[in-house]
Enzyme design. Structure first.
Site, PDB file in Angstrom:
ATOM      1  N   SER A 216      57.825 -14.712 -46.515  1.00  0.00           N
ATOM      2  CA  SER A 216      57.717 -13.274 -46.595  1.00  0.00           C
ATOM      3  C   SER A 216      56.619 -12.711 -46.960  1.00  0.00           C
ATOM      4  CB  SER A 216      58.987 -12.909 -47.804  1.00  0.00           C
ATOM      5  OG  SER A 216      58.638 -11.502 -48.128  1.00  0.00           O
TER       6      SER A 216
ATOM      7  N   HIS B 246      59.147 -13.401 -42.322  1.00  0.00           N
ATOM      8  CA  HIS B 246      60.243 -12.474 -42.781  1.00  0.00           C
ATOM      9  C   HIS B 246      59.468 -11.320 -43.403  1.00  0.00           C
ATOM     10  CE1 HIS B 246      63.771 -11.597 -44.775  1.00  0.00           C
ATOM     11  NE2 HIS B 246      63.164 -11.262 -45.892  1.00  0.00           N
TER      12      HIS B 246
ATOM     13  N   ASP C 211      59.851  -7.503 -44.891  1.00  0.00           N
ATOM     14  CA  ASP C 211      60.902  -6.511 -45.992  1.00  0.00           C
ATOM     15  C   ASP C 211      60.513  -5.165 -45.798  1.00  0.00           C
ATOM     16  OD1 ASP C 211      62.495  -8.476 -47.355  1.00  0.00           O
ATOM     17  OD2 ASP C 211      60.626  -9.323 -48.187  1.00  0.00           O
TER      18      ASP C 211
ATOM     19  N   MET D 154      61.310  -1.575 -47.103  1.00  0.00           N
ATOM     20  CA  MET D 154      61.752  -0.918 -48.328  1.00  0.00           C
ATOM     21  C   MET D 154      61.774   0.520 -48.275  1.00  0.00           C
ATOM     22  SD  MET D 154      60.892  -3.540 -51.062  1.00  0.00           S
ATOM     23  CE  MET D 154      61.226  -5.567 -51.204  1.00  0.00           C
TER      24      MET D 154
ATOM     25  N   HIS E 239      63.926  -7.530 -42.294  1.00  0.00           N
ATOM     26  CA  HIS E 239      64.940  -7.564 -43.172  1.00  0.00           C
ATOM     27  C   HIS E 239      64.790  -6.052 -43.579  1.00  0.00           C
ATOM     28  CE1 HIS E 239      66.291  -8.464 -47.570  1.00  0.00           C
ATOM     29  NE2 HIS E 239      67.293  -7.593 -47.043  1.00  0.00           N
TER      30      HIS E 239
ATOM     31  N   MET F 280      66.063  -2.972 -45.641  1.00  0.00           N
ATOM     32  CA  MET F 280      66.444  -2.430 -47.093  1.00  0.00           C
ATOM     33  C   MET F 280      66.469  -1.052 -47.077  1.00  0.00           C
ATOM     34  SD  MET F 280      64.939  -5.455 -49.482  1.00  0.00           S
ATOM     35  CE  MET F 280      63.856  -5.841 -48.175  1.00  0.00           C
TER      36      MET F 280
ATOM     37  N   MET G  64      71.364 -12.504 -50.259  1.00  0.00           N
ATOM     38  CA  MET G  64      70.435 -12.389 -51.404  1.00  0.00           C
ATOM     39  C   MET G  64      70.750 -12.953 -52.435  1.00  0.00           C
ATOM     40  SD  MET G  64      68.212 -10.269 -49.885  1.00  0.00           S
ATOM     41  CE  MET G  64      67.280 -10.276 -51.415  1.00  0.00           C
TER      42      MET G  64
ATOM     43  N   ASP H  64      67.524 -15.530 -49.506  1.00  0.00           N
ATOM     44  CA  ASP H  64      66.444 -14.693 -49.824  1.00  0.00           C
ATOM     45  C   ASP H  64      66.337 -14.178 -51.234  1.00  0.00           C
ATOM     46  OD1 ASP H  64      64.129 -13.016 -49.626  1.00  0.00           O
ATOM     47  OD2 ASP H  64      65.123 -11.428 -48.516  1.00  0.00           O
TER      48      ASP H  64
HETATM   49  C1  DX5 Z   1      62.984  -8.804 -52.092  1.00  0.00           C
HETATM   50  C2  DX5 Z   1      62.912  -9.330 -50.910  1.00  0.00           C
HETATM   51  C3  DX5 Z   1      62.358 -10.760 -50.377  1.00  0.00           C
HETATM   52  C4  DX5 Z   1      60.985 -11.096 -51.514  1.00  0.00           C
HETATM   53  C5  DX5 Z   1      61.460 -12.532 -51.857  1.00  0.00           C
HETATM   54  O1  DX5 Z   1      63.804  -7.789 -52.096  1.00  0.00           O
HETATM   55  O2  DX5 Z   1      63.826  -9.216 -49.652  1.00  0.00           O
HETATM   56  O3  DX5 Z   1      62.245 -11.225 -49.316  1.00  0.00           O
HETATM   57  O4  DX5 Z   1      60.057 -11.246 -50.591  1.00  0.00           O
HETATM   58  O5  DX5 Z   1      60.446 -12.712 -52.893  1.00  0.00           O
HETATM   59  P1  DX5 Z   1      60.251 -14.147 -53.661  1.00  0.00           P
HETATM   60  O6  DX5 Z   1      60.268 -14.986 -52.743  1.00  0.00           O
HETATM   61  O7  DX5 Z   1      59.060 -14.086 -54.349  1.00  0.00           O
HETATM   62  O8  DX5 Z   1      61.585 -14.210 -54.437  1.00  0.00           O
HETATM   63 ZN    ZN Z   2      64.035  -9.920 -47.596  1.00  0.00          ZN
END
Ligand code: DX5
Ligand code: ZN
Length: 234
Positions: free
Chosen positions: A19, A43, A45, A47, A77, A79, A148, A186
């Site tokens: 990620s 990946h 993310d 947000m 992904h 969010m 998650m 994740d």
């Molecule tokens: C958090 C993300 C994850 C994040 C995971 O909301 O969806 O993808 O990058 O990070 P680690 O691997 O550090 O827990």
């Molecule tokens: Zn993610």
């Protein structure tokens, strides 16, 4: 087990999806190159500061990644809420999978259908506090279920072990219903947790801090793969 009609394959090998949330934001391209091709997926993310208490990227980031790395498998992904408002703009950026949070979609069938109609593989994501029954009605529509294993919003959190039962339930649901989605975990993935996640039935492990927080991201991916392979179900 049959293989997915989508062309994605599950099997004994667990895939690793670094990620970029944990990569240096000023050098994301260099961070991806530092993986040395050890990654299976990348990946991303997204947000919105609303569904989750953090902000990250917009579709321009996905477009830039697609242009810079045309052969990488981009696992996006979302969010963001409401999910339906963001499908077209992210679909145009060219990801391989576009995953929406079930909690952020008012009409989840419609949203997943829109992703499929845009020519992409749809994924659905479920938070730790959301019961499994929320995604059961759409399991036949997705190529990926993203579980998650932390509350979303930030990297570097500790995996919540009570989320593993969802992975096991999904493996069973997939078999009973003859479906073919992949199962991805994740949050809090490390060489230590990778084995249990693999054993519970994960096909793909997302890892941010465990990869990009390491001095050598390529060997960090290898360490995750090794951790997963130790306990992978035969
Ligand atoms: C958090 C993300 C994850 C994040 C995971 O909301 O969806 O993808 O990058 O990070 P680690 O691997 O550090 O827990
Ligand atoms: Zn993610």
């Amino acid at each position: 087990m049959s293989q997915p009609a989508s062309g994605l394959k599950y099997g004994r090998k667990v895939m690793i999806a670094p990620s970029i949330l944990s990569a240096d934001p000023l050098a994301v391209g260099d961070s991806i190159r530092a993986l040395g091709g050890e990654d299976d997926w990348i990946h991303v993310d997204v947000m919105d500061g609303h569904f989750v208490p953090n902000l990250s990227y917009g579709p321009m980031m996905v477009t830039a990644l697609r242009n810079a790395f045309p052969d990488k498998f981009l696992d996006v992904h979302l969010m963001v809420e409401p999910a339906e408002d963001f499908i077209d703009m992210f679909a145009a950026a060219g990801p391989d999978i576009l995953t929406v949070q079930v909690e952020a979609a008012r009409h989840v069938h419609r949203v997943l259908g829109a992703v499929r109609s845009a020519g992409l593989r749809p994924g659905v994501c479920i938070d730790p506090g959301t019961p499994m029954c929320m995604i059961e009605p759409v399991l036949h529509m997705v190529d990926l279920v993203l579980v998650m294993t932390i509350n979303p919003g930030f990297g570097g959190q500790k995996l919540l072990p009570e989320t593993l039962y969802k992975i096991e339930s999904l493996v069973r649901a997939r078999e009973v219903r003859s479906l073919d989605f992949l199962i991805e975990a994740d949050g809090g993935v490390s060489p230590e947790t990778a084995g249990d996640l693999a054993l519970s039935g994960c096909d793909v492990l997302v890892a941010g801090s465990a990869v990009f927080g390491a001095a050598d991201p390529a060997s960090a991916v290898r360490a995750l793969r090794a951790g997963a392979d130790v306990k992978r179900r035969a």
